[in-house]
Design a protein around this motif. Structure first.
Motif, PDB file in Angstrom:
ATOM      1  N   TRP A   1       0.845  -1.205   0.000  1.00 25.28           N
ATOM      2  CA  TRP A   1       0.000   0.000   0.000  1.00 25.28           C
ATOM      3  C   TRP A   1       0.874   1.248   0.000  1.00 25.28           C
ATOM      4  O   TRP A   1       1.892   1.282   0.675  1.00 25.28           O
ATOM      5  CB  TRP A   1      -0.902  -0.008   1.246  1.00 25.28           C
ATOM      6  CG  TRP A   1      -1.515   1.327   1.577  1.00 25.28           C
ATOM      7  CD1 TRP A   1      -0.942   2.347   2.287  1.00 25.28           C
ATOM      8  CD2 TRP A   1      -2.804   1.780   1.193  1.00 25.28           C
ATOM      9  NE1 TRP A   1      -1.794   3.411   2.374  1.00 25.28           N
ATOM     10  CE2 TRP A   1      -2.947   3.096   1.709  1.00 25.28           C
ATOM     11  CE3 TRP A   1      -3.852   1.230   0.466  1.00 25.28           C
ATOM     12  CZ2 TRP A   1      -4.095   3.838   1.523  1.00 25.28           C
ATOM     13  CZ3 TRP A   1      -4.996   1.978   0.288  1.00 25.28           C
ATOM     14  CH2 TRP A   1      -5.114   3.266   0.808  1.00 25.28           C
ATOM     15  N   PRO A   2       0.487   2.256  -0.804  1.00 24.21           N
ATOM     16  CA  PRO A   2      -0.740   2.376  -1.606  1.00 24.21           C
ATOM     17  C   PRO A   2      -0.565   1.963  -3.067  1.00 24.21           C
ATOM     18  O   PRO A   2      -1.306   2.427  -3.934  1.00 24.21           O
ATOM     19  CB  PRO A   2      -1.044   3.873  -1.506  1.00 24.21           C
ATOM     20  CG  PRO A   2       0.324   4.507  -1.490  1.00 24.21           C
ATOM     21  CD  PRO A   2       1.208   3.545  -0.709  1.00 24.21           C
ATOM     22  N   LEU A   3       0.388   1.086  -3.346  1.00 20.94           N
ATOM     23  CA  LEU A   3       0.725   0.743  -4.730  1.00 20.94           C
ATOM     24  C   LEU A   3      -0.409   0.042  -5.455  1.00 20.94           C
ATOM     25  O   LEU A   3      -0.620   0.263  -6.649  1.00 20.94           O
ATOM     26  CB  LEU A   3       1.972  -0.142  -4.747  1.00 20.94           C
ATOM     27  CG  LEU A   3       2.532  -0.527  -6.120  1.00 20.94           C
ATOM     28  CD1 LEU A   3       3.059   0.711  -6.854  1.00 20.94           C
ATOM     29  CD2 LEU A   3       3.634  -1.572  -5.972  1.00 20.94           C
ATOM     30  N   ALA A   4      -1.139  -0.830  -4.753  1.00 26.20           N
ATOM     31  CA  ALA A   4      -2.134  -1.678  -5.420  1.00 26.20           C
ATOM     32  C   ALA A   4      -3.479  -1.583  -4.720  1.00 26.20           C
ATOM     33  O   ALA A   4      -3.572  -1.198  -3.549  1.00 26.20           O
ATOM     34  CB  ALA A   4      -1.657  -3.136  -5.445  1.00 26.20           C
ATOM     35  N   ASN A   5      -4.515  -1.967  -5.433  1.00 26.02           N
ATOM     36  CA  ASN A   5      -5.854  -2.006  -4.862  1.00 26.02           C
ATOM     37  C   ASN A   5      -5.944  -3.170  -3.873  1.00 26.02           C
ATOM     38  O   ASN A   5      -5.559  -4.302  -4.181  1.00 26.02           O
ATOM     39  CB  ASN A   5      -6.875  -2.175  -5.990  1.00 26.02           C
ATOM     40  CG  ASN A   5      -8.292  -2.229  -5.474  1.00 26.02           C
ATOM     41  OD1 ASN A   5      -8.789  -3.288  -5.160  1.00 26.02           O
ATOM     42  ND2 ASN A   5      -8.926  -1.075  -5.407  1.00 26.02           N
ATOM     43  N   LEU A   6      -6.472  -2.912  -2.683  1.00 27.92           N
ATOM     44  CA  LEU A   6      -6.489  -3.928  -1.630  1.00 27.92           C
ATOM     45  C   LEU A   6      -7.359  -5.128  -1.999  1.00 27.92           C
ATOM     46  O   LEU A   6      -6.986  -6.278  -1.734  1.00 27.92           O
ATOM     47  CB  LEU A   6      -6.960  -3.316  -0.314  1.00 27.92           C
ATOM     48  CG  LEU A   6      -6.080  -2.226   0.284  1.00 27.92           C
ATOM     49  CD1 LEU A   6      -6.623  -1.780   1.643  1.00 27.92           C
ATOM     50  CD2 LEU A   6      -4.643  -2.682   0.420  1.00 27.92           C
ATOM     51  N   GLY A   7      -8.521  -4.880  -2.600  1.00 26.50           N
ATOM     52  CA  GLY A   7      -9.386  -5.986  -3.010  1.00 26.50           C
ATOM     53  C   GLY A   7      -8.715  -6.870  -4.046  1.00 26.50           C
ATOM     54  O   GLY A   7      -8.790  -8.107  -3.974  1.00 26.50           O
ATOM     55  N   ASP A   8      -8.049  -6.239  -5.008  1.00 29.97           N
ATOM     56  CA  ASP A   8      -7.310  -7.003  -6.020  1.00 29.97           C
ATOM     57  C   ASP A   8      -6.219  -7.843  -5.371  1.00 29.97           C
ATOM     58  O   ASP A   8      -5.994  -8.994  -5.757  1.00 29.97           O
ATOM     59  CB  ASP A   8      -6.654  -6.054  -7.036  1.00 29.97           C
ATOM     60  CG  ASP A   8      -7.650  -5.376  -7.960  1.00 29.97           C
ATOM     61  OD1 ASP A   8      -8.813  -5.831  -8.026  1.00 29.97           O
ATOM     62  OD2 ASP A   8      -7.254  -4.387  -8.610  1.00 29.97           O
ATOM     63  N   TYR A   9      -5.548  -7.265  -4.378  1.00 27.29           N
ATOM     64  CA  TYR A   9      -4.407  -7.980  -3.792  1.00 27.29           C
ATOM     65  C   TYR A   9      -4.850  -9.196  -2.987  1.00 27.29           C
ATOM     66  O   TYR A   9      -4.190 -10.234  -2.991  1.00 27.29           O
ATOM     67  CB  TYR A   9      -3.547  -7.051  -2.931  1.00 27.29           C
ATOM     68  CG  TYR A   9      -2.087  -7.321  -3.171  1.00 27.29           C
ATOM     69  CD1 TYR A   9      -1.332  -6.492  -3.986  1.00 27.29           C
ATOM     70  CD2 TYR A   9      -1.477  -8.458  -2.652  1.00 27.29           C
ATOM     71  CE1 TYR A   9       0.003  -6.774  -4.256  1.00 27.29           C
ATOM     72  CE2 TYR A   9      -0.154  -8.744  -2.911  1.00 27.29           C
ATOM     73  CZ  TYR A   9       0.579  -7.903  -3.714  1.00 27.29           C
ATOM     74  OH  TYR A   9       1.892  -8.204  -3.985  1.00 27.29           O
TER      75      TYR A   9
END
Length: 277
Positions: free
Chosen positions: A233-241
């Motif tokens: 975080w905040p590099l990627a969407n949490l749901g996607d990860y």
């Protein structure tokens, strides 16, 4: 299922604002807390980028941190003069480890200058997390962040728990060899995605080569007690990860990878966790 984010970054600046926006998030403590509660995420571990002089970093209460020796704020040549500050961090329950950035600061993990760091980590029984694999800037040097470099440090300092951040991506073969050989090396699975993925199924199909080899080396090792969920975080969407990690980890090991391993490796306390609604 309770989830711990074993690798994130937290800073209020324009750079983080932009990459959070690309991941369809907002770079703020309130938004992060909202997202954590929404997804059953009960705690996070910040990989620090602040000066070691900041002995009480202003992270939200649901986050612990690793004190980071980031080359932008830390001069390795001044390490002897800064050791007392690093030790003060390690005495705090909120500081759960040390973070090293060898690719960015141009040093090898087995450099003798780091011996006092490893001695402190062993004394306080706190892990040393290390950026391994590709770097965020082309000015960094990959020879220092290659996962094989961790082998010599892990062999010399058996009493230290190392965490190979990003599983040495994309050198999964070499990363797996280091973990298999060294019982004091674990890894987090952060930094493997970025931005918001608009069509997750299409992404998995397009990245089939990458995903299958990643899954293959995880299956080869069969050491799911040494891997931790992390988002960078905040590099990627949490749901996607979360969805991506479920794709590469067998369901029977989700509880370990998403929660239990981070609790054990970073010695997290129940009172530091968010309540699951």
């Amino acid at each position: 299922m309770k989830i711990i984010d074993a690798h994130l970054h937290f800073a209020t600046d324009a750079y983080f604002d932009e990459i959070a926006k690309a991941a369809e998030h907002e770079n703020s403590a309130d938004h992060l807390l909202e997202q954590y509660r929404m997804r059953g995420m009960v705690h996070g571990i910040v990989m620090g980028n602040l000066p070691v002089e900041e002995l009480e970093p202003a992270y939200p209460p649901f986050l612990s941190y690793c004190i980071g020796l980031d080359s932008q704020v830390f001069d390795m040549a001044k390490l002897p003069q800064k050791l007392h500050l690093i030790e003060q961090h390690l005495r705090s329950e909120r500081c759960v480890g040390i973070k090293l950035y060898p690719g960015y600061a141009s040093f090898y993990l087995y450099d003798d200058r780091l011996t006092p760091i490893y001695e402190l980590a062993a004394r306080y029984k706190k892990p040393v997390a290390v950026h391994t694999g590709l770097t965020a800037t082309d000015k960094a040097l990959l020879k220092y962040s290659h996962p094989l470099v961790m082998d010599e440090a892990a062999t010399k300092f058996r009493e230290v728990q190392f965490v190979m951040c990003h599983f040495g991506e994309p050198w999964f073969t070499d990363a797996a060899a280091v973990i298999e050989k060294n019982p004091n090396v674990a890894a987090d699975l952060s930094g493997l995605l970025e931005r918001k993925i608009p069509d997750f199924a299409a992404f998995c199909e397009k990245k089939h080569f990458y995903i299958e080899r990643l899954k293959g080396w995880l299956e080869y090792l069969d050491l799911y007690d040494r891997f931790m969920f992390g988002t960078d975080w905040p590099l990627a969407n949490l749901g996607d990860y979360i969805a991506f990690t479920k794709e590469i980890i067998p369901e029977e090991h989700w509880q370990e990878v998403f929660y239990e391993n981070a609790v054990r490796i970073y010695h997290l306390k129940p009172e530091s966790m968010l309540a699951v609604r």
